[in-house]
Design an enzyme around this catalytic site. Structure first.
Site, short mmCIF file in Angstrom:
data_model
loop_
_atom_site.label_atom_id
_atom_site.label_comp_id
_atom_site.label_asym_id
_atom_site.label_seq_id
_atom_site.Cartn_x
_atom_site.Cartn_y
_atom_site.Cartn_z
N LYS A 332 0.85 -1.22 0.00
CA LYS A 332 0.00 0.00 0.00
C LYS A 332 0.87 1.25 0.00
O LYS A 332 0.42 2.32 -0.42
CB LYS A 332 -0.92 0.01 1.22
CG LYS A 332 -2.13 -0.92 1.11
CD LYS A 332 -3.11 -0.67 2.24
CE LYS A 332 -4.32 -1.57 2.15
NZ LYS A 332 -4.07 -2.95 2.62
N HIS A 337 -4.56 2.47 -0.76
CA HIS A 337 -5.58 1.56 -0.25
C HIS A 337 -6.82 1.64 -1.14
O HIS A 337 -7.64 2.55 -1.00
CB HIS A 337 -5.92 1.95 1.19
CG HIS A 337 -6.74 0.93 1.92
ND1 HIS A 337 -7.48 -0.04 1.28
CD2 HIS A 337 -6.94 0.73 3.25
CE1 HIS A 337 -8.10 -0.79 2.19
NE2 HIS A 337 -7.79 -0.35 3.38
#
Lengths: 410, 83
Positions: A332, A337
């Site tokens: 991430k 995300h």
């Protein structure tokens, strides 16, 4: 019991569209995160986000594009790539009875925001007639099924951040237990619209933009982390009964060997180490693997203050002494995300690590949080490692946890 | 319907759905033109904006192109003049 393999991968991500671009991004530590300005109701806010640069006309037939939300277009591009990839063998994949299992957090929110904007802000008397069918959560899955003629089960999973890991896991079970032979599984999300960004802002979990380098705003496991960075994208896999794949001479990328699906049932947003550990245990049990056999963990690693510490502690509870030896990284830090799509994006990152023998880095990790003390492979990919089993964690608001394990083909 | 307006609508349908303009006769059915009801609703939404009309709340199915012309004519009349 049937075995399940992965024969096709497709991806649309902020660090690259297509597997080759994504792989190269993972290896070089590329960031797809940047500052974006969004305005609503006259006010402008600057956020950082993982935005996808894409011209859909370069990827899909022009007639396929009108009337579809961005979330469905992402899904179609990723599914098309995965199917093309799965057709690399000697026999073309027959999709007539295939299933389509798609995870998405909030579906066609672009269409909804356009409708609300027209109605509430511009005083319009009506909204576009396709708003409902563009915004509905199962639109992406339905479009994949219609485009590729898939008449098996076409299902949509919505468990926030674990949606697509759930979709892949449930597809795995459907094949394992004989309800389907082939499933296109993954996730899609396109949530970067002003209203949604503001709503996330209000939760006080979004990262503050890094003052000197917005691309470095997502800092999982770092002392200076400030929160998660929202992103968009899609990732799709072709899962097949292993016997079918062998019979048709398919190129088998990896085996899907375990899936854990459990729920914290403690708090709507606060992660629970016990629940996360139980989910990793469940996946290991299904794969028939001792924790020491896992060679790489792709962490959920959102870069929230609580989340990274809780996940670190859950990994220690499951892996014991091995926790300090196994590389644990959060990709991430590069792609952000992507909520309902993120589990599938990260599972593909783990599969590429397995396939190509490297560990993707955790970027922007100059000084780790003292409470996060595992081997996070800071700032540079680790090349030349042989991996046999990889595990990918996905933990969601609502306490819905999903863990996937993939294994090298032997 | 006014001939020029009918031509304008046919040109727009041809461009939107990729149907040859000579097939766009009033008696042509939506089925024969391969235009589904959902797509036609979307098209009419754009035409309302373009012509500055409102097609109202009719639930009558639009089976032929002639039905579409009639709906548009009714909306123009309701507006009280030519579009």
């Amino acid at each position: 019991m049937r075995r399940v393999c992965i024969t096709g991968l497709g991806i649309v991500s902020p660090i690259g569209i297509g597997i080759d671009a994504f792989l190269s991004g993972l290896r070089s530590g590329k960031s797809g995160i940047r500052a974006i300005a969004q305005s609503d109701a006259g006010a402008t806010a600057t956020h950082v986000a993982g935005q996808v640069d894409i011209n859909f006309a370069e990827h899909l037939p022009p007639t396929r594009i009108p009337g579809l939300d961005r979330v469905s277009l992402f899904a179609l591009v990723a599914a098309q790539q995965a199917i093309l990839n799965a057709n690399g063998g000697s026999n073309v994949l027959d999709l007539h009875n295939a299933g389509v299992y798609v995870g998405t957090g909030i579906g066609g929110v672009h269409s909804l925001e356009i409708a609300y904007e027209e109605f509430f802000l511009r005083g319009g008397a009506r909204v576009k007639p396709l708003t409902v069918v563009q915004a509905m959560n199962n639109a992406a899955a339905a479009h994949i099924a219609m485009t590729h003629g898939c008449h098996g089960p076409v299902l949509t999973y919505s468990t926030a951040c674990s949606s697509s890991a759930m979709a892949i896991g449930e597809a795995y079970r459907a094949i394992k237990h004989g309800y389907a032979d082939t499933v296109i599984a993954g996730g899609t999300e396109a949530l970067l619209v002003p209203g949604t960004l503001r709503a996330w802002d209000a939760l006080r979990t979004l990262a503050l933009p890094d003052k000197t380098n917005p691309a470095a705003s997502c800092k999982p496991f770092a002392k200076g982390r400030t929160g998660l960075v929202l992103a968009e994208g899609a990732a799709m896999l072709v899962l097949e009964d292993a016997e079918q794949a062998r019979r048709r001479g398919a190129n088998i990328i990896a085996m899907l060997s375990g899936y854990g699906c459990r729920t914290d049932a403690t708090h709507l947003t606060k992660p629970d180490a016990g629940g996360q550990a139980a989910t990793m245990h469940a996946a290991l049990a299904e794969a028939g693997l001792a924790p020491e056999k896992i060679d790489y963990i792709n962490a959920h690693g959102t870069a929230t203050l609580t989340g990274d510490i809780v996940e670190t502690s859950a990994i220690k509870a499951v892996f014991g002494a091995h926790a300090k030896r196994v590389p644990v990284t959060s990709t991430k830090s590069m792609h952000g995300h992507a909520m309902g799509a993120t589990g599938a994006i990260e599972f593909i990152a783990a599969l590429l690590a397995l396939q190509h023998g490297f560990i993707p880095p955790t970027m922007h990790l100059d000084e780790p949080d003292p409470e996060c003390d595992l081997d996070y492979v800071a700032n540079q990919a680790r090349e030349g490692v042989k991996l046999n089993h990889v595990l990918s964690n996905s933990f969601a608001f609502g306490g819905s946890n999903a863990v996937l394990i993939a294994s090298r083909v032997v | 319907m006014d001939h020029d307006l009918q031509q304008e609508i046919c040109t727009a349908i041809s461009a939107h759905f990729g149907v040859a303009i000579e097939k766009l006769q009033p008696e042509a059915t939506m089925e024969s033109l391969n235009i589904d009801s959902l797509s036609m609703i979307e098209f009419l939404f754009d035409m309302e904006d373009k012509l500055g009309i409102s097609l109202g709340d009719s639930r009558e199915p639009l089976k032929t192109l002639g039905d579409v012309f009639k709906e548009i004519d009714k909306a123009i009349a309701a507006k009280g003049g030519a579009a």
